[in-house]
Structure formats: structure tokens, C-alpha cells
Design an enzyme around this catalytic site. Structure first.
Site, PDB file in Angstrom:
ATOM      1  N   LYS A  17     -11.909  -0.105 -14.772  1.00  0.00           N
ATOM      2  CA  LYS A  17     -12.353  -1.353 -14.162  1.00  0.00           C
ATOM      3  C   LYS A  17     -12.875  -2.335 -15.213  1.00  0.00           C
ATOM      4  O   LYS A  17     -12.672  -3.550 -15.098  1.00  0.00           O
ATOM      5  CB  LYS A  17     -13.428  -1.073 -13.115  1.00  0.00           C
ATOM      6  CG  LYS A  17     -12.897  -0.434 -11.841  1.00  0.00           C
ATOM      7  CD  LYS A  17     -11.928  -1.349 -11.111  1.00  0.00           C
ATOM      8  CE  LYS A  17     -11.565  -0.832  -9.730  1.00  0.00           C
ATOM      9  NZ  LYS A  17     -10.628  -1.735  -9.023  1.00  0.00           N
TER      10      LYS A  17
ATOM     11  N   ASN B  46      -5.710  -5.135  -5.972  1.00  0.00           N
ATOM     12  CA  ASN B  46      -6.838  -4.467  -5.333  1.00  0.00           C
ATOM     13  C   ASN B  46      -6.685  -2.941  -5.294  1.00  0.00           C
ATOM     14  O   ASN B  46      -7.647  -2.232  -5.034  1.00  0.00           O
ATOM     15  CB  ASN B  46      -6.991  -5.008  -3.908  1.00  0.00           C
ATOM     16  CG  ASN B  46      -8.051  -4.293  -3.114  1.00  0.00           C
ATOM     17  OD1 ASN B  46      -9.243  -4.496  -3.329  1.00  0.00           O
ATOM     18  ND2 ASN B  46      -7.634  -3.429  -2.198  1.00  0.00           N
TER      19      ASN B  46
ATOM     20  N   TYR C 186     -12.893   5.797 -13.905  1.00  0.00           N
ATOM     21  CA  TYR C 186     -12.872   4.615 -13.034  1.00  0.00           C
ATOM     22  C   TYR C 186     -13.582   3.432 -13.695  1.00  0.00           C
ATOM     23  O   TYR C 186     -13.083   2.306 -13.707  1.00  0.00           O
ATOM     24  CB  TYR C 186     -13.532   4.964 -11.708  1.00  0.00           C
ATOM     25  CG  TYR C 186     -13.447   3.909 -10.635  1.00  0.00           C
ATOM     26  CD1 TYR C 186     -12.255   3.676  -9.949  1.00  0.00           C
ATOM     27  CD2 TYR C 186     -14.565   3.157 -10.287  1.00  0.00           C
ATOM     28  CE1 TYR C 186     -12.182   2.720  -8.948  1.00  0.00           C
ATOM     29  CE2 TYR C 186     -14.506   2.202  -9.283  1.00  0.00           C
ATOM     30  CZ  TYR C 186     -13.309   1.983  -8.615  1.00  0.00           C
ATOM     31  OH  TYR C 186     -13.239   1.024  -7.628  1.00  0.00           O
TER      32      TYR C 186
ATOM     33  N   ASP D 130       4.963   1.837  -5.603  1.00  0.00           N
ATOM     34  CA  ASP D 130       3.864   2.324  -6.428  1.00  0.00           C
ATOM     35  C   ASP D 130       3.637   1.334  -7.564  1.00  0.00           C
ATOM     36  O   ASP D 130       4.434   1.257  -8.507  1.00  0.00           O
ATOM     37  CB  ASP D 130       4.217   3.704  -6.978  1.00  0.00           C
ATOM     38  CG  ASP D 130       3.101   4.328  -7.793  1.00  0.00           C
ATOM     39  OD1 ASP D 130       2.053   3.669  -7.982  1.00  0.00           O
ATOM     40  OD2 ASP D 130       3.273   5.473  -8.256  1.00  0.00           O
TER      41      ASP D 130
ATOM     42  N   ASP E 196       0.851  -1.189   0.000  1.00  0.00           N
ATOM     43  CA  ASP E 196       0.000   0.000   0.000  1.00  0.00           C
ATOM     44  C   ASP E 196       0.883   1.234   0.000  1.00  0.00           C
ATOM     45  O   ASP E 196       1.761   1.373   0.856  1.00  0.00           O
ATOM     46  CB  ASP E 196      -0.920   0.021   1.223  1.00  0.00           C
ATOM     47  CG  ASP E 196      -2.155   0.892   0.990  1.00  0.00           C
ATOM     48  OD1 ASP E 196      -1.984   2.108   0.761  1.00  0.00           O
ATOM     49  OD2 ASP E 196      -3.267   0.355   1.006  1.00  0.00           O
TER      50      ASP E 196
ATOM     51  N   THR F 147     -16.208   1.046   1.903  1.00  0.00           N
ATOM     52  CA  THR F 147     -14.804   1.430   1.945  1.00  0.00           C
ATOM     53  C   THR F 147     -14.728   2.942   1.907  1.00  0.00           C
ATOM     54  O   THR F 147     -15.740   3.617   1.675  1.00  0.00           O
ATOM     55  CB  THR F 147     -14.021   0.857   0.744  1.00  0.00           C
ATOM     56  OG1 THR F 147     -14.445   1.530  -0.458  1.00  0.00           O
ATOM     57  CG2 THR F 147     -14.247  -0.643   0.597  1.00  0.00           C
TER      58      THR F 147
END
Length: 289
Positions: A175, A99, A171, A72, A37, A205
Site C-alpha cells: 500500500k 481498489n 500489505y 485478474d 471483481d 469491509t
């Protein structure tokens, strides 16, 4: 004994939310986990080593095995470092869970280039780059005669697939591309002993809470003792199953929310018209509308 004993896993975007739950469950099932992360904000800005390390600390405290990584994954070099860390520290790699994601929502007429580029970089390139470097390792292992039973689990979204969301052209496009990338990877990498599947999670989230028109639904309180259908932990069991060595599923796309798992298939024919010769525009107007 856990269902993933002895397997080595990478989980990207694992410092918070769904990714965190994936890392914790994979570790409880016996996997050695590289918790990746960058630690950025919702829009990808900034960095913080704290979230990844906090998850590692939690895994270690519970008796599991994990290391933190803050590379990254939207860069080829960062993804290479991540994969190499797993191989160096844990002597191999068996599971790759992609993810990581960010949001920079805007309606199409107002969207700026940096908003488009940043989301495509993290969501799409940040999936493709780890796959590339992991696949290169698995191909090398396979060519050397070493058994490979690897699993890739990618993260798509309802946005851009079965439930497009206004304001998320960047986005949603990224996806949807992740879903297509998964199908190609499943087809290409099977020869090396690698399976690839994709999930579209619906859960609470920091990204879904920040999504206009959806935040209130995810933020709704759940009475004590009731099943929380939006808890991010609901998503992780299918990831653990898809990661298992004895699982044979590949090229599958699952929507996951609460206690529901749906299998989806992509573009499929819903109607057909034919002509015995060249198309006439007027004929298309009559037959297509």
C-alpha cells in the site's frame, strides 16, 4: 444531471465493500461503469462471477449503465482485457479506480513467500497493470490530438503509511508502494491529460473485519439514526469528486474516514545535521544518538 455524465469508469475490486459503493455512486452520477471483481476470498483464493454481476444488476435496475468483468488485474493480460473491455463496450475510458486488494497477514518471522508474493501481486501489481494499459490508451489518444481529461484514483491504506499495523508487512509495504506509484503517475501522465490521486480509506469491509485487533472496532453496532462513521459508502464521494472532469487535483494523498478527509504528504524533513568534511562514526553517535 450527474457530475459524471458521459464518462466511462473502471472500478477494480468492485464486487463488495468499498469498491461496490464506488461503482454504485459513479453510476448514479452518470458514469458508465465496468465492475471488475475476480470474486475471490479475503486471501485471494478462488473466484466467483457473482459479486461483480450482482453490482451490475443493481446499477442496471436503478437505470444506470454497467458491465461485469472478472479478469485478474494482478496479471498484465487480465488488466489489458479489462481496459480493452471498457474501450470496446463504452467507446472510451475516462476514470480508473484501483481498489482490488487481499490480505494474508503474518508477522515477519513467520511470513511465507507465497503470503508476501500474493499480496504484492494483487495490491501493487494489480494497481500498476491497469494503470499501464489505461495510460497507454490515453497516451495514444493524446498523441492523436484527441482531448483527454482522465482520472486515476488509487487505494492505499493507513497500514504502511500513517498508521502501520503489525502483522501486515506485506500489505503495508504494497500500500505504501501504491502511494508512491501514484505520485510518479501524476508526474508522468499530466502531459497526456491524466490526473492521479490516492486515498487511504478507513471503513467496515470484510478485510478490516478480519484484521486482528481491529475487527471489533469496525463491527461495533450503530444505533438507528446515528451516523455510521465506518460505513464504506462514506469513502465514495471523494472518489466521485476526484473522477470529475472539472477537478484539477493531482498528486494528492487523502485519508478518508466517516466525515473526515485529511490530506497527507509523504516523507519530509524533520531534522538535519551537517558536516564540513567526511562523517566520523563517533560524531554520528553523538549527534544522531
Amino acid at each position: 444531471m450527474g457530475t459524471l455524465d458521459g464518462r466511462v469508469a473502471i472500478v477494480t475490486g468492485a464486487g463488495r465493500g468499498i469498491g461496490r459503493e464506488h461503482a454504485l455512486l459513479l453510476a448514479r452520477e452518470g458514469a458508465k461503469v465496468v465492475v471488475n471483481d475476480l470474486g475471490g476470498a479475503n486471501d485471494g483464493s478462488g473466484s466467483d462471477a457473482g459479486p461483480a454481476q450482482a453490482v451490475v444488476d443493481e446499477i442496471l435496475a436503478a437505470g444506470g449503465d454497467a458491465v461485469a468483468n472478472t479478469d485478474d488485474v494482478a496479471t498484465w493480460g487480465g488488466a489489458e482485457n479489462l481496459v480493452q473491455q471498457a474501450i470496446t463496450v463504452f467507446d472510451g475510458l475516462d476514470i480508473l479506480v484501483n481498489n482490488a486488494g487481499i490480505l494474508r497477514d503474518a508477522f515477519i518471522p513467520a511470513m511465507e513467500e507465497h503470503q508476501w508474493d500474493a499480496v504484492l501481486a494483487v495490491v501493487l501489481k494489480g494497481t500498476a497493470a491497469p494503470i499501464h494499459h489505461a495510460a497507454a490508451y490515453w497516451k495514444e489518444q493524446s498523441k492523436a490530438g484527441k482531448p483527454v481529461a482522465a482520472s486515476i484514483i488509487n487505494t492505499a491504506s493507513a497500514s504502511g503509511t500513517f498508521m502501520p499495523n503489525a502483522g501486515q508487512a506485506n500489505y503495508g509495504a504494497a500500500k505504501a508502494a501504491v502511494a508512491a506509484l501514484t505520485l510518479v503517475a501524476a508526474d508522468e501522465l499530466d502531459r497526456y491529460g491524466v490526473r492521479a490521486n490516492v486515498i487511504a480509506p478507513i471503513a467496515r469491509t470484510r478485510l478490516t473485519l478480519a484484521t486482528p485487533g481491529m475487527g471489533a472496532m469496525f463491527a461495533a453496532e450503530v444505533e438507528e439514526g446515528e451516523f455510521d462513521a465506518f460505513a464504506p459508502s462514506n469513502i465514495s464521494p471523494i472518489v466521485a469528486r476526484l473522477a470529475a472532469e472539472d477537478c484539477k487535483l493531482t498528486g494528492k494523498f487523502f485519508g478518508v474516514q466517516g466525515g473526515v478527509i485529511q490530506e497527507f504528504q509523504g516523507w519530509h524533513e524533520v531534522s538535519c545535521i551537517e558536516s564540513e568534511g567526511p562523517w566520523e562514526i563517533a560524531d554520528l553517535a553523538d549527534r544522531l544518538g
